[in-house]
Design a protein around this motif. Structure first.
Motif, PDB file in Angstrom:
ATOM      1  N   SER A  12       0.828  -1.204   0.000  1.00  0.00           N
ATOM      2  CA  SER A  12       0.000   0.000   0.000  1.00  0.00           C
ATOM      3  C   SER A  12       0.858   1.248   0.000  1.00  0.00           C
ATOM      4  N   THR A  16       0.986   4.291  -2.712  1.00  0.00           N
ATOM      5  CA  THR A  16       0.781   5.675  -2.302  1.00  0.00           C
ATOM      6  C   THR A  16       1.885   6.576  -2.835  1.00  0.00           C
ATOM      7  N   THR A  44     -12.098  -0.293   1.672  1.00  0.00           N
ATOM      8  CA  THR A  44     -10.768  -0.047   1.120  1.00  0.00           C
ATOM      9  C   THR A  44     -10.829   0.965  -0.012  1.00  0.00           C
ATOM     10  N   TYR A  48      -8.954   4.623  -0.013  1.00  0.00           N
ATOM     11  CA  TYR A  48      -7.882   4.931  -0.956  1.00  0.00           C
ATOM     12  C   TYR A  48      -8.265   6.065  -1.893  1.00  0.00           C
ATOM     13  N   ASN A 333      -9.989  -6.616  -1.292  1.00  0.00           N
ATOM     14  CA  ASN A 333      -9.070  -5.555  -0.893  1.00  0.00           C
ATOM     15  C   ASN A 333      -8.087  -5.240  -2.017  1.00  0.00           C
ATOM     16  N   SER A 334      -7.569  -6.288  -2.662  1.00  0.00           N
ATOM     17  CA  SER A 334      -6.628  -6.109  -3.767  1.00  0.00           C
ATOM     18  C   SER A 334      -7.302  -5.423  -4.950  1.00  0.00           C
ATOM     19  N   LYS A 337      -7.878  -1.575  -4.475  1.00  0.00           N
ATOM     20  CA  LYS A 337      -6.725  -0.693  -4.679  1.00  0.00           C
ATOM     21  C   LYS A 337      -6.520  -0.397  -6.168  1.00  0.00           C
ATOM     22  N   ASN A 341      -7.133   3.433  -7.763  1.00  0.00           N
ATOM     23  CA  ASN A 341      -6.118   4.085  -8.594  1.00  0.00           C
ATOM     24  C   ASN A 341      -6.711   4.538  -9.926  1.00  0.00           C
ATOM     25  N   ASP A 418      -5.917  -1.488   6.944  1.00  0.00           N
ATOM     26  CA  ASP A 418      -5.954  -0.954   5.588  1.00  0.00           C
ATOM     27  C   ASP A 418      -7.352  -0.506   5.205  1.00  0.00           C
TER      28      ASP A 418
END
Length: 421
Positions: A12, A16, A44, A48, A333-334, A337, A341, A418
Motif C-alpha cells: 500500500s 501511495t 478499502t 484509498y 481488498n486487492s 486498490k 487508482n 488498511d
C-alpha cells in the motif's frame, strides 16, 4: 510466499508513493464518488480514493451497519480462537481521518441515467462514479426446504455478524453425542476454503466439549479447495468424527426440514441437532437493482474492475465476475486498490498504473495448524488470470504450520487497518 503485516502494508505504501503526483486543477465542481458496501472492497476503495485524491474527490460510503463484522475469522470464533468483539470494526476512522461521508442506510436502487443511488430512507445520493461492493445474496431454492426465513433455525452464518453468534450458540447447546450437519454450497461461492475451515473449527470445539458428537458434511461438489490438506488434518485431529457425503453418495440431492430438524440425503432422512445451510450464492441485490449482472454476478473489466454494462460503475469483491480470483476478503481488498487508482486517475488526471492483483486464503485446522493457498494475478482481455500460485503441502512441520497461522493473524491486523484506520 510469506505475508506479514509489514509486507502487506508495504504494498500500500508503494502505491501511495507512486500516486503522489500533482493533481490537475479542475474548473468544474468536485467530482463525487459513491461507494455502496463497507466491507473489504468498499471500505478499502473509499479510503484509498479519499486519501489518494487529497480532497479532490468527494467520497460517500453507504453501509447499513455501524459496526462491520468480518466474515473471515468468523470460523475461528466458532472454534474459540478469537472473541466475537475482535471481529467488529467501526467507520469512525474513515470519517475523521479522510473526510469520507459515511451514511448508515440501505442502498435500494440505482438510476444509471440520472446517476443517483436511492436509499431506504427515501434520500437520493448523486454520483459521478459509483462503486458497488455489496458482497453476496443467496439463490432462492438452491437447497430444497430452506429459505432465508428459516435462518433462525438453520443459520447460514455466511455473511458475518449475528448469524455467526447464533450458530455458535446452537453448537454449544448440542446434546452430548449429537449431530452437526453442514450443507455446503455449489460453485461459485464466497471463500472457497470457508466451509471446510468451518468444519475444522466446529470439530475442534466438539472434540474439546462434546467428544462423542458427529459431523455430517453434505457436499454437492466433486472436490473443494485444499481438499487433501483438510482431509489430512481431519484424519490427524478429528479421526472418526467427520463424514463427508459427496455427489456420488447423494450430496447433490438434499432437502432440509427446519421445523423437524432433518436432512434428507438422496431419500434417506437424517435427524440432526444443528444444521448449517450454506446456500448457492449470487451478487448482492443492489447489483441487480442497477441492472449490471449476467443473472448471477456482475461482469467487469479485468483492467480496472469497471462494469462491462456501465463504465461509470465499478464492482468489487464477491459480487464481481472478473476471472480467476476467488471470492475472498483479500481479493476484494486487492481489487479495491486497483479500482481506486483507476478512479482517481480518471477524475483528477493523475497517473494510472497497470492492474496487479494478489490473494491468499488461510485456514486453521487445529491449534497452531494453519494452511494456505494463494496466487498473484494480472489483467487480460479474457479476465483476471493467475500468473503464479502456491499452496501448503501435506506433511509440513509443526513449526511451518504454526508460522502459517501466525501469518494469518498478522494479515488480519493489516487488512483491517488498511480498511478502517
Amino acid at each position: 510466499m510469506t505475508i506479514n503485516r509489514r509486507a502487506f502494508l508495504g504494498t500500500s505504501a508503494a502505491l501511495t508513493a507512486a500516486l503522489a503526483t500533482p493533481m490537475i486543477a479542475r474548473a468544474q465542481a468536485t467530482p463525487r464518488v459513491v461507494v455502496v458496501g463497507g466491507g473489504s472492497g468498499g471500505a478499502t476503495a473509499a479510503r484509498y480514493i479519499a486519501r489518494d485524491s487529497a480532497g479532490a474527490i468527494d467520497v460517500t460510503l453507504i453501509e447499513p451497519q455501524r459496526v462491520y463484522h468480518t466474515c473471515y475469522f468468523g470460523n475461528l470464533y466458532l472454534g474459540g480462537f478469537v472473541a466475537y468483539d475482535d471481529l467488529g470494526h467501526g467507520y469512525q476512522g474513515l470519517a475523521a481521518n479522510y473526510g469520507i461521508n459515511v451514511v448508515h442506510d440501505w442502498a435500494v436502487g440505482v438510476d444509471r441515467d440520472a446517476k443517483t443511488v436511492t436509499l431506504a430512507s427515501g434520500a437520493s445520493v448523486p454520483y459521478d462514479r459509483l462503486v458497488l461492493s455489496p458482497g453476496i445474496d443467496f439463490v432462492d431454492g438452491s437447497v430444497q426446504g430452506w429459505s432465508v426465513s428459516a435462518q433462525g433455525r438453520m443459520p447460514h452464518a455466511y455473511k458475518g455478524g449475528t448469524q455467526v453468534e447464533l450458530l455458535k450458540a446452537q453448537i454449544a447447546a448440542m446434546p452430548q453425542g449429537g449431530t452437526f450437519a453442514m450443507i455446503a454450497p455449489p460453485n461459485p461461492y464466497r471463500c472457497p476454503p470457508g466451509p471446510y475451515e468451518r468444519i475444522s473449527m466446529v470439530a475442534h470445539h466438539l472434540r474439546e466439549n462434546n467428544p462423542t458428537a458427529k459431523i455430517l458434511l453434505v457436499d454437492p461438489k466433486e472436490s473443494f479447495s485444499k481438499q487433501g490438506l483438510f482431509e489430512d488434518g481431519w484424519n490427524r485431529h478429528y479421526s472418526g468424527m467427520i463424514t463427508r457425503i459427496g455427489p456420488d453418495m447423494g450430496g447433490a440431492v438434499v432437502e432440509v426440514d427446519p421445523t423437524a430438524m432433518t436432512v434428507t440425503i438422496d431419500g434417506v432422512v437424517e435427524k440432526v441437532d444443528v444444521c448449517n445451510v450454506i446456500p448457492g450464492q449470487r451478487a448482492g441485490q443492489i447489483a441487480f437493482a442497477a441492472g449490471i449482472t449476467d443473472g448471477n454476478w456482475a461482469p467487469v473489466s479485468a483492467y480496472d474492475m469497471t462494469s462491462k454494462i456501465d463504465s461509470n460503475i465499478t464492482v468489487l469483491g464477491d459480487a464481481a465476475a472478473q476471472g480467476a480470483m476467488p471470492k475472498s476478503g483479500f481479493s476484494a481488498n486487492s481489487q479495491a486498490k486497483v479500482a481506486a487508482n483507476a478512479i482517481v486517475a480518471a477524475l483528477t488526471g493523475s497517473r494510472a498504473f497497470p492492474a496487479r492483483y494478489s490473494n491468499t486464503c488461510w485456514s486453521l485446522l487445529d491449534t497452531d495448524d494453519g494452511i494456505k493457498v494463494g496466487a498473484t494475478y494480472e489483467a487480460s482481455a479474457e479476465g483476471i488470470v493467475s500468473i503464479d500460485s502456491f499452496v501448503s503441502q501435506v506433511g509440513e512441520t509443526a513449526d511451518v504450520r504454526a508460522a502459517t497461522y501466525r501469518e494469518s493473524l498478522d494479515w488480519y491486523e493489516a487488512i483491517t487497518s488498511d480498511m478502517f484506520v
